[in-house]
Design an enzyme around this catalytic site. Structure first.
Site, short mmCIF file in Angstrom:
data_model
loop_
_atom_site.label_atom_id
_atom_site.label_comp_id
_atom_site.label_asym_id
_atom_site.label_seq_id
_atom_site.Cartn_x
_atom_site.Cartn_y
_atom_site.Cartn_z
N SER A 239 -13.86 -13.82 33.20
CA SER A 239 -14.82 -13.06 33.19
C SER A 239 -15.43 -12.34 34.38
O SER A 239 -15.05 -13.06 35.61
CB SER A 239 -16.25 -13.87 32.33
OG SER A 239 -17.22 -11.94 32.80
N CYS A 240 -16.00 -11.16 34.45
CA CYS A 240 -16.61 -11.07 35.99
C CYS A 240 -17.97 -10.09 35.62
O CYS A 240 -18.43 -9.46 34.75
CB CYS A 240 -15.64 -10.30 36.71
SG CYS A 240 -14.89 -8.99 35.74
N GLY A 241 -17.26 -8.98 36.62
CA GLY A 241 -19.01 -7.86 36.15
C GLY A 241 -18.52 -6.74 35.24
O GLY A 241 -18.80 -6.87 34.64
N GLY A 243 -14.77 -6.52 33.86
CA GLY A 243 -13.32 -6.87 33.60
C GLY A 243 -12.27 -6.66 34.79
O GLY A 243 -11.47 -6.34 34.53
N TRP A 268 -19.66 -9.24 32.16
CA TRP A 268 -21.10 -8.93 32.35
C TRP A 268 -22.27 -8.02 32.57
O TRP A 268 -23.44 -7.77 31.72
CB TRP A 268 -21.39 -9.70 33.83
CG TRP A 268 -23.23 -9.84 33.75
CD1 TRP A 268 -23.99 -9.26 34.71
CD2 TRP A 268 -23.59 -10.66 33.21
NE1 TRP A 268 -24.90 -9.94 33.84
CE2 TRP A 268 -24.86 -11.37 33.35
CE3 TRP A 268 -23.24 -11.93 32.69
CZ2 TRP A 268 -25.96 -11.81 32.66
CZ3 TRP A 268 -24.00 -12.82 32.14
CH2 TRP A 268 -25.54 -12.78 32.21
#
Length: 284
Positions: A239-241, A243, A268
């Site tokens: 996961s991240c901000g 994708g 996120w």
């Protein structure tokens, strides 16, 4: 490094294969708005000879309120046909930051069942620094059919990630900077809560890159994941901000032989605005 046309290739490899008839090069540069960079304008000015521009924001799901979500299969196929990318091609993806957004497109091709796709290690900056050529004219593509076999196992949605967060498996690994993970720094997108998915681990994507924006070795990568408390014997959701950098983690995992991973497409941007899912702060 060892060149692998299914994960990562060097600038030397690309220089040797640049004129291969079955090679398709994609410039997948993308930047956050606060970077002050225009990826398409930079492509128009200079790109690796033969490269097509892959617009991550346009080749996405226009029906979603979330940024650059996975496009419908039909849209992906039609865009690739128009770009002349299809069956039998070796695809190499690069970006103007070294390694930032190219792994997202690598993952997208894998999601669509295409395995002959690699990221250019060090990207355009390394290519240019070594004196390799660039051009400012786009290629003239010929239509090419692509057969898509969608790989559901490589993508996860908020419901699946919520379940993983509660059960502790698969492990969720977050690629954002530590301050954002802890909730100490504001999110670049408005309206999002600060913090992380409960139970997730933090492996900032920057820690997986060398100074020249090439990926660290599989051995170094393994040590970084383990130091963050990730059990590499278990399945992982990255996961991240939004994708993008989660795919750097996915590429790193694939390269070191970890095959049981998937990517949380909404990341996120979705979790942080969903009022019904919990948010944790501080360290994992």
């Amino acid at each position: 490094m060892t060149d692998d046309p299914k994960t990562l290739v060097s600038t030397d490899w690309l220089a040797q294969h640049l004129k291969d008839p079955d090679l398709r090069l994609l410039d997948a540069s993308w930047y956050l708005p606060d970077a002050g960079r225009d990826a398409k304008a930079e492509y128009d000015e200079a790109h690796i000879p033969g490269a097509r521009f892959f617009d991550i924001d346009e080749i996405s799901d226009a029906r979603s309120d979330l940024p650059h979500m996975v496009p419908p299969v039909e849209k992906f196929m039609s865009r690739m046909r128009a770009m002349g990318v299809g069956d039998g091609h070796q695809v190499v993806v690069y970006d103007g930051a070294g390694i930032l957004s190219a792994p997202r497109v690598w993952w997208l091709f894998r999601l669509m069942g295409q395995e002959n796709v690699a990221v250019l290690d060090g990207g355009l900056p390394k290519w240019v620094a070594e004196g390799h050529p660039t051009e400012d004219m786009p290629p003239i593509p010929r239509d090419r059919h692509m057969t898509v076999r969608y790989q559901n196992a490589l993508v996860r949605d908020v419901t699946q990630v919520s379940q993983a967060s509660k059960l502790g498996e698969p492990q969720v690994v977050d690629a954002r900077a530590p301050a954002r993970f802890r909730g100490d720094a504001p999110e670049p997108r408005e309206g999002l809560r600060a913090g992380h998915i409960p139970g997730s681990r933090n492996v900032h994507y920057e820690t997986l890159l060398n100074d020249d924006r090439t990926l660290k070795s599989p051995e170094e990568t393994r040590a970084i994941f383990e130091a963050a408390g990730v059990d590499l014997g278990k399945p992982i959701i990255t996961s991240c901000g939004s994708g993008i950098t989660a795919a750097i983690l996915a590429l790193s995992l694939q390269r070191m032989g970890h095959r049981n991973w998937s990517l949380y497409d909404g990341s996120w941007t979705e979790w942080g605005m969903f009022p019904t899912v919990p948010v944790a702060t501080g360290d994992a």
